[in-house]
Motif scaffolding. Structure first.
Motif, PDB file in Angstrom:
ATOM      1  N   ASP A  78      -7.955  -5.601   5.279  1.00 21.14           N
ATOM      2  CA  ASP A  78      -7.341  -5.507   3.960  1.00 21.14           C
ATOM      3  C   ASP A  78      -7.680  -6.766   3.157  1.00 21.14           C
ATOM      4  O   ASP A  78      -7.841  -7.856   3.736  1.00 21.14           O
ATOM      5  N   SER A  83      -5.166  -6.323  -8.508  1.00 17.92           N
ATOM      6  CA  SER A  83      -5.084  -5.841  -7.132  1.00 17.92           C
ATOM      7  C   SER A  83      -6.487  -5.559  -6.623  1.00 17.92           C
ATOM      8  O   SER A  83      -7.152  -4.638  -7.106  1.00 17.92           O
ATOM      9  N   ALA A  88       7.042   0.820   9.121  1.00 16.04           N
ATOM     10  CA  ALA A  88       5.807   0.501   8.395  1.00 16.04           C
ATOM     11  C   ALA A  88       4.677   1.440   8.806  1.00 16.04           C
ATOM     12  O   ALA A  88       3.499   1.079   8.766  1.00 16.04           O
ATOM     13  N   VAL A 138       7.477   1.118  -7.611  1.00 13.67           N
ATOM     14  CA  VAL A 138       6.668  -0.009  -7.145  1.00 13.67           C
ATOM     15  C   VAL A 138       7.575  -1.231  -7.060  1.00 13.67           C
ATOM     16  O   VAL A 138       8.262  -1.574  -8.031  1.00 13.67           O
ATOM     17  N   TYR A 140       4.648   8.690   2.480  1.00 12.16           N
ATOM     18  CA  TYR A 140       5.066   7.324   2.196  1.00 12.16           C
ATOM     19  C   TYR A 140       6.490   7.240   1.640  1.00 12.16           C
ATOM     20  O   TYR A 140       7.007   6.139   1.471  1.00 12.16           O
ATOM     21  N   ARG A 163       4.220  -3.054  -3.376  1.00  9.82           N
ATOM     22  CA  ARG A 163       4.118  -1.853  -2.555  1.00  9.82           C
ATOM     23  C   ARG A 163       4.731  -0.679  -3.297  1.00  9.82           C
ATOM     24  O   ARG A 163       5.682  -0.839  -4.076  1.00  9.82           O
ATOM     25  N   GLN A 204       7.534   3.462   0.236  1.00 14.43           N
ATOM     26  CA  GLN A 204       7.642   2.814   1.541  1.00 14.43           C
ATOM     27  C   GLN A 204       6.285   2.390   2.097  1.00 14.43           C
ATOM     28  O   GLN A 204       6.179   2.058   3.280  1.00 14.43           O
ATOM     29  N   GLY A 205       5.243   2.405   1.258  1.00 19.58           N
ATOM     30  CA  GLY A 205       3.900   2.085   1.731  1.00 19.58           C
ATOM     31  C   GLY A 205       3.717   0.617   2.050  1.00 19.58           C
ATOM     32  O   GLY A 205       4.624  -0.206   1.898  1.00 19.58           O
ATOM     33  N   GLY A 206       2.488   0.274   2.474  1.00 24.51           N
ATOM     34  CA  GLY A 206       2.191  -1.100   2.815  1.00 24.51           C
ATOM     35  C   GLY A 206       2.041  -1.967   1.572  1.00 24.51           C
ATOM     36  O   GLY A 206       1.878  -1.481   0.456  1.00 24.51           O
ATOM     37  N   GLU A 207       2.090  -3.270   1.776  1.00 22.21           N
ATOM     38  CA  GLU A 207       2.006  -4.220   0.674  1.00 22.21           C
ATOM     39  C   GLU A 207       0.550  -4.587   0.386  1.00 22.21           C
ATOM     40  O   GLU A 207      -0.281  -4.668   1.291  1.00 22.21           O
ATOM     41  N   SER A 208       0.251  -4.810  -0.890  1.00 30.07           N
ATOM     42  CA  SER A 208      -1.040  -5.345  -1.300  1.00 30.07           C
ATOM     43  C   SER A 208      -0.778  -6.526  -2.231  1.00 30.07           C
ATOM     44  O   SER A 208       0.240  -6.563  -2.925  1.00 30.07           O
TER      45      SER A 208
END
Length: 474
Positions: free
Chosen positions: A252, A439, A170, A408, A161, A420, A423-427
């Motif tokens: 998700d 979260s 992504a 973060v 990531y 996020r 470079q990971g995905g967003e939550s």
């Protein structure tokens, strides 16, 4: 926290474990039978019903909150398993889960990578003490890193990531060879062997070594040496292919109780670390073979399941829960969350497979294990949402550094606060009644602190005195 190999023997059939099983066998015998099967004479329908009800109760809060949908399976000492299904395999089609549904299992895959390395060692193609350079001479850090350091997350290889290519796409596009080459160009996070840093990148390098040493692809080697011999017919490496029957779509969390279809991560980024699909039944077969001595030699099994430091063996976590020795791993990847844990003294394995990417899985695995092992367990209180939901303050947007190489980033967009890591995905973070944020994906509470000037200057992830603190970057 340690589970020493000399105490474990070649598997959970060792005499130390037998006594613990015998003490508890009467408690669980009736519960570990498939409802559709023919129960042993000693099995009581009332006991089966009680166990099912206890597992249902452990899952119910998370099912109601749409933080879990999936399959829970329990097996003891080779008895026919109890397999329970919850919620929908497809939200759009309103199709319920089936016991044989296939899920992406994320980092549960790592134990298969580790076992493949040990099988190659048994074949004489490598040793875990080899330098990576022996098998991947082009890998820049290969002369300084051993295969064992990759297996135990002490090599210092960057995480997937953190790769620039993951951020650009992504995680949706790329080739495995390019990913391994990029990992070689990244700087090490620490000198090899000096620290523990969980790294999906290290397991990508292991997959590349498996391919080089075996002369075949990662997926083909696992199929030939593990899946096919053990009869794991519904387990496979991910990759471009026609639609496969039984594979469930992933979701998700979104908002307080909504779901959104997940965008899958390319197997170029997950190969070796989290690229497998499997079913609850196949994972129980795997655990039975691994811990029953059917796959690895006794010395290899002992090394795989020994704590090499930081509660980690080769591709498995090694720890204690409810006072019992446990070997297993959890997994989380876009749209899915999973867990596989074997309680060695009891001969019990619990598998949890969900098609919602939520760490609510952690509470489910504890609650299910408590029900099976007749242990007390109190789940945490449910989050209390803010009513009405507030507009996320723009002042919370920014980047917060938790340590070297881990940042973060938060942003407010379309009335939502999105987070996020690297470079990971967003939550999404959802507002709570007490002013904190929650979260659903990571099942953690987030709070913000202010400096002397009143400006937000830190982010506290989780609760308690030891909760990680991220300091805001300029």
């Amino acid at each position: 926290m340690r589970v020493e190999s000399q105490r474990m023997g070649a598997g959970p059939a060792a005499s130390r474990a037998r006594s613990g099983r015998a003490r508890r066998l009467a408690i669980l015998l009736a519960g570990l039978v498939l409802a559709a099967g023919v129960p042993p004479a000693a099995a009581s329908e009332a006991a089966v019903a009680r166990l099912r009800a206890a597992i249902d109760a452990a899952v119910a809060p998370y099912l109601a909150a749409t933080d879990f949908m999936g399959v829970v399976a329990v097996e003891r000492d080779g008895q026919p398993p109890l397999v329970l299904t919850y919620g929908r395999a497809s939200v759009e089609l309103d199709v319920p889960h089936r016991p044989d549904g296939s899920f992406r299992i994320g980092s549960v895959s790592k134990q298969f990578t580790a076992a493949a390395v040990l099988l190659l060692e048994q074949e004489g193609r490598l040793t875990t003490g080899d330098r990576v350079a022996r098998h991947l001479p082009e890998f820049r850090h290969g002369a300084a890193i051993t295969i064992e350091q990759l297996l135990t997350h002490t090599a210092g290889v960057a995480d997937i990531y953190s790769l620039p290519s993951f951020g650009r796409t992504a995680g949706r596009d790329g080739s495995f060879d390019e990913v391994v080459a990029e990992l070689g160009r990244m700087e090490l996070t620490h000198p090899p062997g000096s620290a523990f840093a969980y790294s999906n990148g290290g397991y990508a390098v292991l997959a590349a070594i498996i391919e080089r040493a075996s002369g075949t692809s990662y997926g083909d080697y696992l199929a030939r040496r593990i899946f096919e011999p053990l009869g794991m017919e519904r387990t496979a490496h991910d990759g471009p292919a026609p639609a496969v029957a039984g594979r469930v779509p992933g979701y998700d969390p979104w908002g307080r109780d909504g779901l959104t279809p997940a965008v899958p991560v390319s197997p170029a980024f997950t190969c070796g670390s989290g690229s497998l699909w499997s079913t609850a039944g196949d994972l129980l077969v795997w655990a039975r073979a691994l811990h029953g001595g059917r796959l690895l030699s006794p010395p290899a099994y002992a090394r795989m399941t020994r704590d090499h430091g930081h509660g980690y063996g080769y591709g498995v976590s090694v720890f204690r829960r409810f006072g019992r020795e446990v070997v297993g791993h959890d997994g989380r990847v876009a749209g899915y969350a999973s867990d596989l844990a074997s309680y060695l003294e009891d001969g019990v394995t619990v598998a949890v497979l969900g098609n919602v990417q939520s760490v609510a899985r952690d509470e489910i695995r504890r609650g299910v294990a408590a029900a099976v092992l007749s242990e007390p367990y109190e789940p945490p209180p449910r989050p209390r949402w803010a009513n009405p939901p507030p507009e996320p303050p723009v002042e919370l947007s920014g980047s917060y550094r938790f340590g070297p190489g881990f940042v973060v980033t938060l942003r407010a967009a379309d009335g939502r606060l999105l987070a996020r890591a690297n470079q990971g995905g967003e939550s999404e973070l959802v507002a709570l009644a007490d002013g904190a944020w929650f979260s659903r994906m990571l099942y953690a509470t987030v709070r913000f602190g202010r400096g002397e000037d009143g400006a937000v200057d830190r982010l506290v992830w989780g609760a308690g005195e030891g909760a990680p603190v991220g300091h805001r970057l300029p």
